[in-house]
Design an enzyme around this catalytic site. Structure first.
Site, PDB file in Angstrom:
ATOM      1  N   ASP A 252      21.772  39.754   5.835  1.00  0.00           N
ATOM      2  CA  ASP A 252      21.196  38.434   5.640  1.00  0.00           C
ATOM      3  C   ASP A 252      19.671  38.594   5.771  1.00  0.00           C
ATOM      4  O   ASP A 252      19.160  39.652   6.166  1.00  0.00           O
ATOM      5  CB  ASP A 252      21.754  37.403   6.628  1.00  0.00           C
ATOM      6  CG  ASP A 252      21.552  35.973   6.104  1.00  0.00           C
ATOM      7  OD1 ASP A 252      20.741  35.778   5.176  1.00  0.00           O
ATOM      8  OD2 ASP A 252      22.179  35.047   6.632  1.00  0.00           O
TER       9      ASP A 252
HETATM   10  C1  NOJ Z   1      19.646  33.134   4.806  1.00  0.00           C
HETATM   11  C2  NOJ Z   1      21.013  32.513   4.788  1.00  0.00           C
HETATM   12  O1  NOJ Z   1      21.632  32.670   6.047  1.00  0.00           O
HETATM   13  C3  NOJ Z   1      21.928  33.069   3.728  1.00  0.00           C
HETATM   14  O2  NOJ Z   1      23.090  32.287   3.670  1.00  0.00           O
HETATM   15  C4  NOJ Z   1      21.243  33.137   2.394  1.00  0.00           C
HETATM   16  O3  NOJ Z   1      22.112  33.632   1.418  1.00  0.00           O
HETATM   17  C5  NOJ Z   1      20.017  34.025   2.533  1.00  0.00           C
HETATM   18  N1  NOJ Z   1      19.114  33.431   3.493  1.00  0.00           N
HETATM   19  C6  NOJ Z   1      19.289  34.254   1.222  1.00  0.00           C
HETATM   20  O4  NOJ Z   1      18.616  33.111   0.850  1.00  0.00           O
END
Ligand code: NOJ
Length: 767
Positions: free
Chosen positions: A289
């Protein structure tokens, strides 16, 4: 490209080119219009690596994608096309109801269809991978990301994740002109020309299941907070949805921000290697993430970026999303022998294989096409699907005296007032509709206005938020991200609302939670309807004889007072592009709200976490006995205000007793459970019939009940249908004392009910 050629390509790459494949950067660091490469290299990647990074995120739109890819290929030495990933969570340009709402449909096929539709729009817009679905189980409504989950039930979540992966990836790996069988990915080895025939239009996008694992169990519902649970609970309740995604052939998995048994997922070898790769056989790409490798340092398990990179690499993380950790350290780690060349090659191979499967070596622009965008975006069939979904996901919580559906006002003489900050609000898509077309949203006001003969007056009455509902509101206002009403406007709106109420026979109040209050980083401790909206409801109630609340929300709210004040409550969540049309249709009975709650609605925040499938305690409380030494609260019942699976309809139904064709289930065999369900109302309707089982005694404590099946029965007024379920040994399996997954002989109870509070009236023995 044939596998052999792909291998050659891998071996021809320099160390920098290989490492580049494992790095993802935000689009604003790449060449874009009027921008030089690396001008915003906040991550310290360095120009050489930036020229060869493997992927980027949230750059969408055919023109933009083509331009970035073109520039990239001009400058990259390896000439391996860039992979475009994006958060396409519940729709692309056409936005569907939020996943928590979709969970209320109890219809995985609906999710498969709308993910396939989403993929079509996304392909035209140049997206190749979506960071969706989110498989995180949720039990605590304080967590803002409940809106991205399909709810509190592991079996339903698994079914939904499977359906989403199949929908997104439909056609992705199929042979010429044929869709891939049930979306399952065809692994490499197919003849090249069969997979990517010339001129064959690109279909499907790769699905990245997230957030592995158990991100939804953050303590206190505070985002990014600690997760700590037994391996039994993890395996039993939290892992099945991700596993379903892997079994459906998802191409990617995203690590979660939280810890699992003390180790952040992103550096958790047991999770990524032992469970994901070895036990489940996942061969796709693992991405972190956002910035999660660097967070290994703030978590306190790595001293610096280099150690963080080593931990992530050892855990089997392929792509570093938006940190400089892999960029700055991998080469050194390899030279020092801390990471092997084979580990690097394996990770790069997985990324290259995904690019190959997507056909990027044949066509680096893969479907990104401005003409197709024109043709596909917000197509009528997608809008119709959004309407259908909104109806299937809206939950009718109250309907006293059959107030809904409203008689069409035309000719009836009743005066209708539409009041509230969600009456004409296009900002009601939920936080993650980031690529959605807000201008295309149909509001309730608009849908009412477009309905011939529908006579109504409307006003907002108040804003959604007050300063103490959202701590960052003043900052948001200051930086221009939002404006607030002046005192004059506040007074004028309020007076108008009161005046409308005075003269109305029916008031439809469109109230709800502001979008900024939910989604990522959107944790709350007070789960009431914010701002002045409750006061608005109280005051309108005093003035109008019939009050309908249409409620917009991204999570379960505490609705005890709303339940008292309103005659009818229709929970529409964030219903998507066609929300207004669907709401109008439901209010006037053109369609029947069909949703059943995917999360229990609490009476009080103090009950959280709250979920129907809780473990049996040693002192269960019957809700009546006057004795404090039970598992109970002394100031609030244990039960939710509205239970999981609950929802009313415009028809009524009666359930007959459960009948089993045998009271003994022989291991390996099955028995059939049936119940007659009668539509006792005067309208045709759809009943969402639910099968619950309880394993009465086990080697470990078992939940008080578990959902094991759902049947939707379309019943004409007066008609009786039979809901029939097959119960197999597999449905009774769990992780026992020895952590083996199997069913244990003994007594089971069965209920066929309209929601999770129904009776478990039949029994059988597993022998
Ligand atoms: C953080 C988020 O937790 C996740 O769900 C998302 O896909 C990513 N950022 C990318 O934007």
């Amino acid at each position: 490209m044939k596998e052999e050629k792909l291998r050659e390509l891998l071996h021809s790459l320099s160390m920098t080119e290989k490492i580049g494949q494992l790095i993802q950067v935000p689009g604003n660091m790449l060449h874009a219009e009027g921008q030089e490469l690396g001008v915003r290299d906040e991550l310290g990647i360095g120009e050489e690596l930036l020229k060869n990074v493997g992927s980027t995120l949230n750059v969408v739109g055919a023109e933009q994608v083509r331009r970035v890819q073109e520039e990239y290929l001009k400058h990259s030495s390896a000439k391996i096309p860039l992979l475009f990933m994006a958060d396409i969570i519940y729709g692309f340009r056409t936005v569907y109801p939020i996943p928590l709402a979709l969970g209320c449909s109890f219809e995985p096929e609906l999710l498969r269809r709308l993910c396939a539709a989403t993929a079509q729009e996304s392909v035209a817009g140049g997206a190749q991978v979506t960071f969706s679905p989110m498989g995180d189980l949720v039990r605590d409504a304080r967590w803002g990301r409940c809106l991205e989950s399909t709810g509190e039930d592991p079996t339903m979540n698994a079914a939904y994740v499977r359906a989403c992966v199949e929908g997104f990836q439909e056609g992705l790996s199929g042979k010429t002109g044929e869709p891939a069988e049930s979306g399952a990915a065809t692994k490499t080895g197919e003849p090249e020309q069969a997979r990517h025939p010339e001129n064959a239009p690109a279909r499907g996008i790769a699905s990245c299941v997230k957030h592995f694992a158990a991100y939804g169990a953050a303590e206190g519902g505070r985002d990014y907070n600690t997760v700590d649970m037994s391996e039994r609970r993890l395996r039993q309740d939290y892992l099945p949805s991700y596993r379903a995604g892997v079994e459906a052939g998802c191409e990617m998995i995203m690590t979660s921000f939280n810890i699992v048994d003390g180790i952040p997922s992103t550096g958790n070898r047991w999770l990524m290697q032992d469970v994901l790769r070895k036990e489940w056989g996942f061969e796709g790409v693992v991405i972190t993430d956002y910035a999660a490798i660097a967070e290994l340092i703030t978590h306190g398990v790595a001293r610096d970026k280099k150690e963080a990179a080593q931990l992530a690499m050892e855990a089997g993380v392929d792509i570093d999303m938006c940190t400089g950790c892999y960029a700055g350290s991998l080469e050194e780690l390899i030279k020092e022998g801390k990471i092997s060349q084979e580990q690097l090659d394996e990770a790069v191979w997985r990324v290259l294989s995904l690019k190959n499967k997507l056909g990027l070596f044949e066509d680096p622009f893969r479907g990104a096409d401005a003409a197709a965008e024109q043709e596909l975006y917000l197509r009528e069939e997608f809008r119709a699907l959004a309407r259908e979904a909104a109806v299937k996901c809206s939950v009718l919580l109250e309907n006293r005296n059959g107030l809904l559906p409203l008689a069409p006002t035309a000719g009836s003489g009743a005066k209708l007032a539409l009041i509230g900050p969600f009456a004409d609000n296009r900002d009601a898509l939920g936080m993650w509709a980031i690529h959605g077309d807000q201008d295309a949203v149909v509001t309730i006001r608009q849908a009412f206005s477009e309905t011939p003969g529908l006579d109504f007056d409307w006003t907002e009455g108040c804003e959604t938020l007050l300063a103490d509902d959202y701590a960052d509101l003043p900052a948001l206002v200051e930086n221009g991200g939002r404006s607030c009403w002046s005192e004059e406007k506040k007074e004028a709106e309020w007076s108008r609302a009161m005046a409308l109420a005075e003269g109305a026979d029916v008031a439809v109040l469109a109230l709800g939670e502001d979008t900024v209050q939910g989604g990522e980083g959107g944790s709350r401790t007070r789960l009431t309807i914010p701002g002045d909206q409750m006061r608005l409801l109280r005051e309108v109630r005093k003035r109008v004889s019939s009050v309908v609340v249409v409620l917009f929300a991204g999570r379960p709210l505490v609705l005890d007072e709303v339940k008292e004040l309103a005659d009818a409550v229709l929970l529409v969540w964030y219903p998507g592009t066609e929300g207004g049309t669907a709401i109008r249709d439901m209010l006037f009975g053109v369609s029947e709200p069909q949703g059943r709650l995917s999360m229990s609605l609490p009476r009080s925040v103090g009950q959280l976490p709250l979920y129907y499938n809780a473990f049996s305690t040693g002192r269960p409380y019957d809700g009546k006995t006057v004795n404090r030494f039970f598992s109970r609260y002394t100031d609030c019942p244990n039960t939710p205000l509205y239970p999981y699976g609950y929802g009313l309809s415009y028809h009524t139904a009666e359930y007959g007793p459960v009948q089993l064709d045998s009271h003994t289930l022989n291991g390996g065999g099955s028995i059939t459970a049936r119940a007659a369900v009668t539509n006792t109302g005067s309208r045709d309707g759809v009943e969402t019939v639910q099968l619950y089982l309880q394993d009465v005694t086990g080697s470990v404590v078992r939940p008080v009940r578990e959902l094991k099946g759902v049947k939707k029965l379309a019943l004409k007024a007066g008609e009786t249908g039979i809901a029939e379920f097959t119960i197999t040994e597999e449905m009774l399996s769990f992780y026992g004392k020895d952590m083996q997954y199997r069913a244990e002989p003994g007594l089971f109870r069965v209920g066929i009910c309209p929601d999770s509070s129904g009776e478990l009236g039949a029994e059988f023995e597993l022998v």
